[in-house]
Design an enzyme around this catalytic site. Sequence first.
Site, PDB file in Angstrom:
ATOM      1  N   CYS A   1      10.412   1.492   2.657  1.00 36.17           N
ATOM      2  CA  CYS A   1      11.270   0.416   3.167  1.00 36.17           C
ATOM      3  C   CYS A   1      12.749   0.789   3.137  1.00 36.17           C
ATOM      4  O   CYS A   1      13.529   0.337   3.970  1.00 36.17           O
ATOM      5  CB  CYS A   1      11.028  -0.871   2.375  1.00 36.17           C
ATOM      6  SG  CYS A   1      11.330  -0.730   0.607  1.00 36.17           S
TER       7      CYS A   1
ATOM      8  N   TRP B   1       0.807  -1.218   0.000  1.00 36.59           N
ATOM      9  CA  TRP B   1       0.000   0.000   0.000  1.00 36.59           C
ATOM     10  C   TRP B   1       0.843   1.273   0.000  1.00 36.59           C
ATOM     11  O   TRP B   1       0.326   2.356  -0.247  1.00 36.59           O
ATOM     12  CB  TRP B   1      -0.936   0.021   1.215  1.00 36.59           C
ATOM     13  CG  TRP B   1      -0.253  -0.273   2.524  1.00 36.59           C
ATOM     14  CD1 TRP B   1      -0.249  -1.467   3.176  1.00 36.59           C
ATOM     15  CD2 TRP B   1       0.522   0.619   3.331  1.00 36.59           C
ATOM     16  NE1 TRP B   1       0.493  -1.383   4.343  1.00 36.59           N
ATOM     17  CE2 TRP B   1       0.970  -0.111   4.462  1.00 36.59           C
ATOM     18  CE3 TRP B   1       0.884   1.958   3.222  1.00 36.59           C
ATOM     19  CZ2 TRP B   1       1.755   0.468   5.460  1.00 36.59           C
ATOM     20  CZ3 TRP B   1       1.669   2.539   4.210  1.00 36.59           C
ATOM     21  CH2 TRP B   1       2.099   1.790   5.316  1.00 36.59           C
TER      22      TRP B   1
ATOM     23  N   LYS C   1      -1.929  -9.034  -7.382  1.00 36.02           N
ATOM     24  CA  LYS C   1      -2.785  -8.885  -6.210  1.00 36.02           C
ATOM     25  C   LYS C   1      -2.321  -7.588  -5.545  1.00 36.02           C
ATOM     26  O   LYS C   1      -1.281  -7.548  -4.897  1.00 36.02           O
ATOM     27  CB  LYS C   1      -2.644 -10.088  -5.281  1.00 36.02           C
ATOM     28  CG  LYS C   1      -3.626 -10.073  -4.096  1.00 36.02           C
ATOM     29  CD  LYS C   1      -3.111  -9.200  -2.985  1.00 36.02           C
ATOM     30  CE  LYS C   1      -4.128  -8.979  -1.903  1.00 36.02           C
ATOM     31  NZ  LYS C   1      -3.705  -7.911  -0.960  1.00 36.02           N
TER      32      LYS C   1
ATOM     33  N   GLU D   1      11.152  -8.594  -1.905  1.00 39.52           N
ATOM     34  CA  GLU D   1      11.657  -7.258  -1.572  1.00 39.52           C
ATOM     35  C   GLU D   1      10.995  -6.874  -0.262  1.00 39.52           C
ATOM     36  O   GLU D   1       9.840  -6.465  -0.225  1.00 39.52           O
ATOM     37  CB  GLU D   1      11.313  -6.279  -2.708  1.00 39.52           C
ATOM     38  CG  GLU D   1      12.159  -5.018  -2.697  1.00 39.52           C
ATOM     39  CD  GLU D   1      11.608  -3.961  -1.767  1.00 39.52           C
ATOM     40  OE1 GLU D   1      12.113  -3.871  -0.620  1.00 39.52           O
ATOM     41  OE2 GLU D   1      10.688  -3.244  -2.161  1.00 39.52           O
TER      42      GLU D   1
ATOM     43  N   SER E   1       6.376  -6.662   4.281  1.00 41.48           N
ATOM     44  CA  SER E   1       7.115  -6.807   5.535  1.00 41.48           C
ATOM     45  C   SER E   1       7.897  -8.115   5.583  1.00 41.48           C
ATOM     46  O   SER E   1       7.592  -9.077   4.863  1.00 41.48           O
ATOM     47  CB  SER E   1       6.141  -6.770   6.718  1.00 41.48           C
ATOM     48  OG  SER E   1       5.339  -7.944   6.745  1.00 41.48           O
TER      49      SER E   1
END
Length: 478
Positions: free
Chosen positions: A284, A151, A175, A250, A229
Amino acid sequence: MKYENTLLFIDGEWCSGSEKQTIPIFNPATDEEIGHVAKATVADLDRAAASAEKAFHVWRRTPAVERGVTLRKAAGLLRDRLESIAHVLTLEQGKPLLEARAEIASCADAFEWAAEEGRRLYGRVIPSRAAGVAQYVVRAPVGPVAAFTPWNFPASQVAKKLAPALAAGCSVIVKASEEVPRSAAAIITSLVDAGIPTGVVQLAYGTPDEISRHLIAHPAIRKISFTGSVPVGKHLAALSGEQMKRTTMELGGHGPAIVFKDADISSAAALLVSGKYRNAGQTCAAPTRFMVHNDVYHEFVAAFVEKTQSLVVGNGLDATTQMGPLANERRGKLFDQFVDDARQRGAKLMCGGESLFTRGTFRQPTVLANVDPSMRVMNDEPFCPIALISGFDNPNEAVAEANRLPFGLAGYAFTESSANAQFLAENLEVGMLSINHLGLALPETPFGGVKESGYGSEGGLESTEGYLNTRFITNKAY
């Protein structure tokens, strides 16, 4: 601008889920419900997988030059539609319009880069040890791909997975995030309008665990690509391992940023503030743990805090906004927990630390100094606008702290010494290291981590490698 409801895209058609269920979408800057997204069922996923498998056998035989033409057309459409898509992205995710525009532009760049690189997926001839024997290596697309996207960058993460996979000749089921669905759908729309064959790209939303389990186990799917995550990545990698399916992971990071005493402190502070609070810290690869030489520690903290306090926080649609809200209240609650725990354990709050406004999931850009490894935020990826600053006396101390965690995504350093730069290049355990600037995530450069931050790449030549099988053929003439 009206926010439209989002449908699934399966077998060449925009459609509702077979059970007609939907999920509400909220604007994180206002808490208002702005629309709905269709929810896929297992039956919908089976239909998508069958379509992707059928389309793969068409797309893999489409010449690379023609695949590139489609990708370039999609890139052009994204640039033409940049303003409208950026507006939608800000509505559903919260980031400032300036950042949303840059994200959509990066999607076009990714498609364009992959269009060119897809023409250069070379094999090779290996000289034989025997007369009359030909030995050669060919590269073949791995098959239909299930791509799971997050997101925080709902458009660019879709494009970064689609671009190399499509260039290699794979079909893809995306997805995407149910919380920010419309911008992902815009990326798919660009490919559809560019003329990509039916079934080559598909789009699903729904219950994440249900979708991931079903697609990973589906016999039609041969490759998994995930961004998210570390805990979820480990879970999906384990499921993929049961099927012996190729994966690109990733995952998260906890980026160290090392500032040496010979650095340009003002420049380093300005760049690191922009990197830390981009997307409200929900990145990230963001610099997060700042290790500053004690000789310049106070100077750096003062400069960093001054620049942090000057940031304008507000609705991303406002032209003056430099940092928007957190994308959801889950992040807001974690922000509060991280700050409270760190302060109880002795961290010094230099600025921020509070929520903002009566509506929306806004938090202040925050600086914590005098931090140490006992604090939760020094061990768990914060993924929110918190900068953590500590001091060091020699480079070995800084590297030891940087390498202490199991993460190894991105690292940053500021120094005028080539010796310092080389020392970090040889000893910092990260997949990407940017020295004296913020130079990551370009289409032509590899993006990925080491250790628990994952494996594989989402950029550069390396990105396409993950979507290709290497086949050796040896042929003896009669």
